[in-house]
Scaffold this active site. Structure first.
Site, short mmCIF file in Angstrom:
data_model
loop_
_atom_site.label_atom_id
_atom_site.label_comp_id
_atom_site.label_asym_id
_atom_site.label_seq_id
_atom_site.Cartn_x
_atom_site.Cartn_y
_atom_site.Cartn_z
N CYS A 169 24.10 -17.41 -10.57
CA CYS A 169 24.06 -18.50 -9.89
C CYS A 169 23.55 -17.31 -8.44
CB CYS A 169 25.52 -18.74 -9.30
SG CYS A 169 26.39 -19.40 -10.36
N HIS A 313 27.70 -18.83 0.05
CA HIS A 313 27.63 -19.33 -0.57
C HIS A 313 28.64 -20.75 -1.15
CE1 HIS A 313 27.11 -18.82 -4.99
NE2 HIS A 313 28.37 -18.15 -5.13
N GLU A 324 35.40 -15.53 0.40
CA GLU A 324 34.02 -14.63 1.05
C GLU A 324 34.48 -15.31 2.43
OE1 GLU A 324 29.67 -16.99 1.73
OE2 GLU A 324 30.31 -18.31 0.47
N LYS A 345 25.79 -26.20 0.00
CA LYS A 345 26.31 -26.87 -1.21
C LYS A 345 27.11 -27.89 -0.67
CE LYS A 345 25.82 -21.88 -3.76
NZ LYS A 345 25.42 -21.82 -3.10
N HIS A 350 26.24 -27.41 -5.81
CA HIS A 350 25.43 -26.15 -6.48
C HIS A 350 24.09 -25.76 -7.50
CE1 HIS A 350 26.24 -21.66 -7.41
NE2 HIS A 350 26.92 -21.74 -7.67
N PHE A 409 28.75 -15.46 -12.29
CA PHE A 409 29.16 -15.45 -12.72
C PHE A 409 29.00 -13.85 -13.46
CE2 PHE A 409 31.05 -19.68 -14.57
CZ PHE A 409 31.30 -20.28 -13.46
#
Length: 421
Positions: A169, A313, A324, A345, A350, A409
């Site tokens: 991502c 993010h 975060e 997002k 996402h 990931f």
């Protein structure tokens, strides 16, 4: 090897296709209006409460004017045609002409988290129903991560390096960071950098749902009757991300090349910071994320107080959002309380490997327009403390530098600082 040229790198154009719009202009206008691009999945049938997704409106690969029926049949991994379309739009937006002079000096790197998974599932079904001899000879090219960039080059004519940075991502930011380094060092003058994923298929939807990464919208959830409420980063009732498809491409250029070709810079790629967690394959790790954020700011030659906005993010997961914010607090200290931090997002969902590139383009557009895009659907979470997530609606606000975060990931982190011009 020759010494690097140490050239400055600028963004001269961009394009995107997202759940908020088939083009970047539509995406921006809908984002600034506080809208979300979510609905019940239509591209496939699923048996899951995670059926709210983000689909690109009016997206049909076969309808593109450069695609004939044979091309659509052979290249049946949607990320190939989508990348070609968005790269063409990004080049047009930049004003860069591909000719004998610029073609060898123009590279393309478009990352993806899932690549041609849709082509593989079609081939598996063909094998099951029609037999081995009917499996497409185009299957393997459709699975190759570099083929979207390669096909874009075949259509548009550039002959610099083409490859796909694989950072899950964070792929879009890795493409921008690597492209900027290549231009800085003198390997090329221009780079089309970004990310793409076309992931709305049953196996992917069920896989994310079964790992509790995506929101399950039950009858008592506030998104039950209104899917636009499903993605809610930093909100007290966040329950997981909304899976979306999309593509974003930025055109990067060396400072000297911009002058030589009469192009117009919109932002500078000022700093890049990257790290890996070496911790867990999905859960984020604070110390290494802090290192990536700090490295990006340091690479830009700035201090934390110079950052005017953070494009987070912000996936809308319990652990991810909390980590975060804790990392931002570690870097910015008390300054974080007055620093706008928002998540695109909340409106786009996402888009996996495409997300960072789309978010970078939105952040640059906001910097140029003096607009800070919002985090919609927000209900404050006391656990996150006093932070300004630009709740619910866009606001007027100038910023000269911003930080764009991307984590993926495998514990892969890439953060970029963009500076206004």
């Amino acid at each position: 090897m020759k010494a690097p040229l140490n050239r400055r790198v600028f963004v001269i154009g961009y394009a995107a296709a997202t759940p908020l719009g088939r083009t970047f202009d539509r995406t921006w206008n809908n984002a600034a209006a506080g809208l979300a691009g979510f609905g019940q999945v239509t591209r496939c049938s699923v048996q899951s409460l995670s059926r709210v997704v983000g689909e690109i409106p009016d997206w049909d690969p076969a309808a593109c004017d450069f695609v004939d029926p044979k091309e659509a049949h052979n290249w049946n991994a949607d990320f190939v045609i989508l990348t070609m379309d968005v790269c063409r739009a990004a080049l047009a937006d930049s004003g860069l002409e591909i000719n004998d002079q610029t073609a060898p000096k123009t590279a393309c790197m478009v990352g993806s988290a899932l690549n041609g998974t849709d082509a593989f599932r079609k081939a598996a079904e063909t094998l099951r129903v029609k037999g081995a001899l009917r499996v497409s000879p185009y299957l393997l090219p459709n699975l190759c991560a570099n083929l979207p960039a390669g096909k874009a080059g075949m259509m548009l004519g550039f002959t610099g390096p083409v490859f796909s940075p694989q950072g899950a991502c964070a792929s879009g930011n890795f493409a921008i960071g690597l492209g900027a380094r290549m231009i800085r060092d003198g390997d090329c003058d221009f780079v089309l950098a970004g990310g793409v994923d076309t992931c709305i298929m049953p196996e992917i939807i069920h896989g994310f749902a079964n790992m509790n990464a995506t929101i399950k919208v039950g009858k008592n959830d506030r998104a039950c009757n209104d899917p636009s409420l499903a993605s809610r980063p930093f909100s007290v009732d966040r329950k997981g991300m909304v899976l979306s498809e999309g593509c974003g491409v930025l055109v990067l250029a060396a400072e000297e090349a911009i002058t030589a070709h009469g192009l117009v810079p919109r932002a500078e790629v000022a700093g890049v910071g990257w790290s890996s967690d070496a911790c867990h394959f999905t859960l984020p790790s604070g110390p290494t994320i802090v290192r990536a954020i700090s490295a990006a700011i340091d690479d830009a030659g700035l201090a934390p107080a110079d950052i005017g906005y953070v494009n987070a993010h912000g996936t809308s997961t319990r652990k991810g959002d909390f980590t975060e914010i804790q990392c931002l607090r570690a870097v910015f200290g008390n300054y974080l309380e007055s620093l706008p931090v928002s998540s695109n997002k909340s409106q786009i969902g996402h888009t996996l490997g495409a997300s960072a590139a789309i978010e970078a383009a939105l952040g640059i557009e906001g910097m140029c327009r003096g607009v800070i895009l919002p985090t919609i659907n927000h209900i404050p979470d006391p656990e996150l403390g006093d932070i300004d997530v630009v709740p619910d609606s866009a606001r007027a606000g100038g910023y000269e530098c911003f930080l764009s975060n991307a984590f993926g990931f495998g514990g892969t982190n890439c953060c970029i600082v963009f500076k206004g011009v």
